[in-house]
Design a protein around this motif. Sequence first.
Motif, PDB file in Angstrom:
ATOM      1  N   LYS A 223      32.619  11.871  20.996  1.00  0.00           N
ATOM      2  CA  LYS A 223      34.019  12.128  21.333  1.00  0.00           C
ATOM      3  C   LYS A 223      34.158  13.359  22.230  1.00  0.00           C
ATOM      4  O   LYS A 223      35.205  13.594  22.823  1.00  0.00           O
ATOM      5  N   ILE A 224      33.095  14.133  22.311  1.00  0.00           N
ATOM      6  CA  ILE A 224      33.115  15.354  23.118  1.00  0.00           C
ATOM      7  C   ILE A 224      32.851  14.993  24.587  1.00  0.00           C
ATOM      8  O   ILE A 224      31.878  14.296  24.907  1.00  0.00           O
ATOM      9  N   GLY A 225      33.679  15.461  25.486  1.00  0.00           N
ATOM     10  CA  GLY A 225      33.559  15.119  26.899  1.00  0.00           C
ATOM     11  C   GLY A 225      32.330  15.718  27.556  1.00  0.00           C
ATOM     12  O   GLY A 225      31.837  16.774  27.149  1.00  0.00           O
ATOM     13  N   GLY A 226      31.823  15.022  28.573  1.00  0.00           N
ATOM     14  CA  GLY A 226      30.712  15.519  29.361  1.00  0.00           C
ATOM     15  C   GLY A 226      29.352  15.007  28.935  1.00  0.00           C
ATOM     16  O   GLY A 226      28.350  15.256  29.607  1.00  0.00           O
ATOM     17  N   ILE A 227      29.303  14.278  27.832  1.00  0.00           N
ATOM     18  CA  ILE A 227      28.028  13.756  27.340  1.00  0.00           C
ATOM     19  C   ILE A 227      27.790  12.369  27.927  1.00  0.00           C
ATOM     20  O   ILE A 227      28.653  11.492  27.835  1.00  0.00           O
ATOM     21  N   ASP A 228      26.644  12.186  28.560  1.00  0.00           N
ATOM     22  CA  ASP A 228      26.310  10.872  29.095  1.00  0.00           C
ATOM     23  C   ASP A 228      25.871   9.941  27.958  1.00  0.00           C
ATOM     24  O   ASP A 228      26.373   8.833  27.813  1.00  0.00           O
ATOM     25  N   HIS A 229      24.919  10.408  27.161  1.00  0.00           N
ATOM     26  CA  HIS A 229      24.496   9.638  25.993  1.00  0.00           C
ATOM     27  C   HIS A 229      23.744  10.551  25.020  1.00  0.00           C
ATOM     28  O   HIS A 229      23.329  11.655  25.375  1.00  0.00           O
ATOM     29  N   ILE A 230      23.598  10.059  23.814  1.00  0.00           N
ATOM     30  CA  ILE A 230      22.872  10.803  22.779  1.00  0.00           C
ATOM     31  C   ILE A 230      21.422  10.338  22.768  1.00  0.00           C
ATOM     32  O   ILE A 230      21.141   9.141  22.686  1.00  0.00           O
ATOM     33  N   LYS A 247      20.146  16.048  20.234  1.00  0.00           N
ATOM     34  CA  LYS A 247      19.644  16.011  21.609  1.00  0.00           C
ATOM     35  C   LYS A 247      20.539  15.073  22.415  1.00  0.00           C
ATOM     36  O   LYS A 247      20.685  13.902  22.050  1.00  0.00           O
ATOM     37  N   VAL A 248      21.151  15.621  23.476  1.00  0.00           N
ATOM     38  CA  VAL A 248      22.047  14.811  24.307  1.00  0.00           C
ATOM     39  C   VAL A 248      21.662  14.946  25.777  1.00  0.00           C
ATOM     40  O   VAL A 248      21.049  15.945  26.189  1.00  0.00           O
ATOM     41  N   SER A 249      22.022  13.958  26.551  1.00  0.00           N
ATOM     42  CA  SER A 249      21.791  13.997  27.998  1.00  0.00           C
ATOM     43  C   SER A 249      23.124  14.152  28.716  1.00  0.00           C
ATOM     44  O   SER A 249      24.131  13.543  28.331  1.00  0.00           O
ATOM     45  N   VAL A 250      23.108  14.975  29.779  1.00  0.00           N
ATOM     46  CA  VAL A 250      24.308  15.205  30.587  1.00  0.00           C
ATOM     47  C   VAL A 250      23.948  14.984  32.059  1.00  0.00           C
ATOM     48  O   VAL A 250      22.779  14.801  32.404  1.00  0.00           O
ATOM     49  N   ASP A 251      24.948  15.015  32.902  1.00  0.00           N
ATOM     50  CA  ASP A 251      24.735  14.850  34.342  1.00  0.00           C
ATOM     51  C   ASP A 251      23.677  15.842  34.826  1.00  0.00           C
ATOM     52  O   ASP A 251      23.777  17.044  34.567  1.00  0.00           O
ATOM     53  N   LYS A 252      22.680  15.345  35.541  1.00  0.00           N
ATOM     54  CA  LYS A 252      21.569  16.202  35.987  1.00  0.00           C
ATOM     55  C   LYS A 252      22.016  17.287  36.957  1.00  0.00           C
ATOM     56  O   LYS A 252      21.324  18.287  37.158  1.00  0.00           O
ATOM     57  N   ASP A 279      23.914  24.753   9.985  1.00  0.00           N
ATOM     58  CA  ASP A 279      23.768  25.172  11.376  1.00  0.00           C
ATOM     59  C   ASP A 279      23.550  23.932  12.239  1.00  0.00           C
ATOM     60  O   ASP A 279      23.146  22.873  11.732  1.00  0.00           O
ATOM     61  N   VAL A 280      23.837  24.075  13.541  1.00  0.00           N
ATOM     62  CA  VAL A 280      23.654  22.973  14.492  1.00  0.00           C
ATOM     63  C   VAL A 280      22.783  23.468  15.644  1.00  0.00           C
ATOM     64  O   VAL A 280      23.081  24.505  16.257  1.00  0.00           O
ATOM     65  N   ILE A 281      21.721  22.748  15.912  1.00  0.00           N
ATOM     66  CA  ILE A 281      20.839  23.063  17.040  1.00  0.00           C
ATOM     67  C   ILE A 281      21.018  21.959  18.085  1.00  0.00           C
ATOM     68  O   ILE A 281      20.809  20.774  17.783  1.00  0.00           O
ATOM     69  N   VAL A 282      21.409  22.343  19.287  1.00  0.00           N
ATOM     70  CA  VAL A 282      21.685  21.362  20.347  1.00  0.00           C
ATOM     71  C   VAL A 282      20.699  21.556  21.497  1.00  0.00           C
ATOM     72  O   VAL A 282      20.527  22.670  22.003  1.00  0.00           O
ATOM     73  N   HIS A 283      20.069  20.460  21.893  1.00  0.00           N
ATOM     74  CA  HIS A 283      19.153  20.478  23.040  1.00  0.00           C
ATOM     75  C   HIS A 283      19.759  19.608  24.142  1.00  0.00           C
ATOM     76  O   HIS A 283      20.094  18.444  23.910  1.00  0.00           O
ATOM     77  N   ILE A 284      19.912  20.192  25.322  1.00  0.00           N
ATOM     78  CA  ILE A 284      20.519  19.486  26.450  1.00  0.00           C
ATOM     79  C   ILE A 284      19.430  18.974  27.393  1.00  0.00           C
ATOM     80  O   ILE A 284      18.557  19.733  27.826  1.00  0.00           O
ATOM     81  N   ASN A 285      19.489  17.671  27.709  1.00  0.00           N
ATOM     82  CA  ASN A 285      18.574  17.062  28.665  1.00  0.00           C
ATOM     83  C   ASN A 285      19.344  16.597  29.912  1.00  0.00           C
ATOM     84  O   ASN A 285      20.508  16.198  29.800  1.00  0.00           O
ATOM     85  N   PRO A 286      18.722  16.614  31.084  1.00  0.00           N
ATOM     86  CA  PRO A 286      19.357  16.041  32.274  1.00  0.00           C
ATOM     87  C   PRO A 286      19.263  14.518  32.208  1.00  0.00           C
ATOM     88  O   PRO A 286      18.276  13.969  31.719  1.00  0.00           O
ATOM     89  N   ASP A 287      20.304  13.853  32.653  1.00  0.00           N
ATOM     90  CA  ASP A 287      20.313  12.395  32.630  1.00  0.00           C
ATOM     91  C   ASP A 287      19.450  11.870  33.784  1.00  0.00           C
ATOM     92  O   ASP A 287      19.930  11.659  34.898  1.00  0.00           O
ATOM     93  N   LEU A 288      18.188  11.663  33.500  1.00  0.00           N
ATOM     94  CA  LEU A 288      17.243  11.170  34.512  1.00  0.00           C
ATOM     95  C   LEU A 288      16.868   9.734  34.178  1.00  0.00           C
ATOM     96  O   LEU A 288      16.844   9.327  33.001  1.00  0.00           O
ATOM     97  N   PRO A 289      16.515   8.939  35.182  1.00  0.00           N
ATOM     98  CA  PRO A 289      16.092   7.564  34.908  1.00  0.00           C
ATOM     99  C   PRO A 289      14.806   7.529  34.101  1.00  0.00           C
ATOM    100  O   PRO A 289      13.905   8.340  34.312  1.00  0.00           O
ATOM    101  N   HIS A 290      14.743   6.620  33.143  1.00  0.00           N
ATOM    102  CA  HIS A 290      13.557   6.493  32.305  1.00  0.00           C
ATOM    103  C   HIS A 290      12.485   5.702  33.054  1.00  0.00           C
ATOM    104  O   HIS A 290      12.709   4.606  33.542  1.00  0.00           O
TER     105      HIS A 290
END
Length: 291
Positions: A223-230, A247-252, A279-290
């Motif tokens: 529901k949080i904006g800006g997330i491409d996918h989990i 761990k979520v992916s966002v626009d590269k 506690d919450v630990i968040v890791h941000i990944n760039p949305d790159l093609p697999h």
Amino acid sequence: MEDRFSAGKKVAALGIAVNILLLIFKLAAGYAAGSQAMIADGFNSLGDVFASAVTMFGSLYAAKPKDADHVWGHGKAEYIASMIIGFSMIAMAIYTISGSADSLIQQSALEFSWWLVGVAAVTIGAKACLYVFCNKKSRQYKSVLIKANAQDHRNDVFVTSGTLLAIFLSLLGLHWVDGVIGIAISCWIIYSGLLIIKDSAGVLMDTGSDAKTLEEYKDEILKIGGIDHIDSVSTKPVGAKIILIVKVSVDKNMTVIESHKIAKAIELEMMRDRPEIDDVIVHINPDLPHL
């Protein structure tokens, strides 16, 4: 959390006091009447005294604040204490099985006594009250340690009811039932101990939340904006609470500052109104093609 551990100490203190009295009465009555079921029940009370003492020390240690060596706190002390209680129940039950087996082999006769009946009746009443009190506290504070005590008291209600049945059946000449019920009591204690060990081991072995809970977390995060996918959501238990690892992916092409804002939003949202999350630990990944 102070209220939670304070409740654990109160439960422990009450359990120690009541079980010491029951231990004395049960063993005195059991040996006087030659009742293996009552003797087994008495040694079960000895185990209950030990269990309450472990609960006390476990609550005291688990209440200690975080420090440099324990950055997530000391909460797992509750589960270590619960596992010790489970093993102590099994050890005591194995000991009492041998006495009951000897009673069957030697065909020992149980001497009916109203003293036995009175001790059994008082035990059932006392244990029922303790169960209601401890069960209420375990639900209120979601404490596995208090829950273990509550289950122990509940088991004693059924165990002593079996002892009372054996006492009355002795009037019909069915003295062998006493030994059988003594063995049954011990088996029930072993089973209860194994369940406590299983529940405690789940946390100590870092068993994560169930699939349904994880899906609920994912729905909230999306529901949080800006997330491409989990990419993944997992949990790690730290005592009564959990650490949520996301761990979520966002626009590269997103800036570090923008992605940091998303990570912070996830943390704040998941910590809000969710007391089970420490506690919450968040890791941000760039949305790159697999590839």
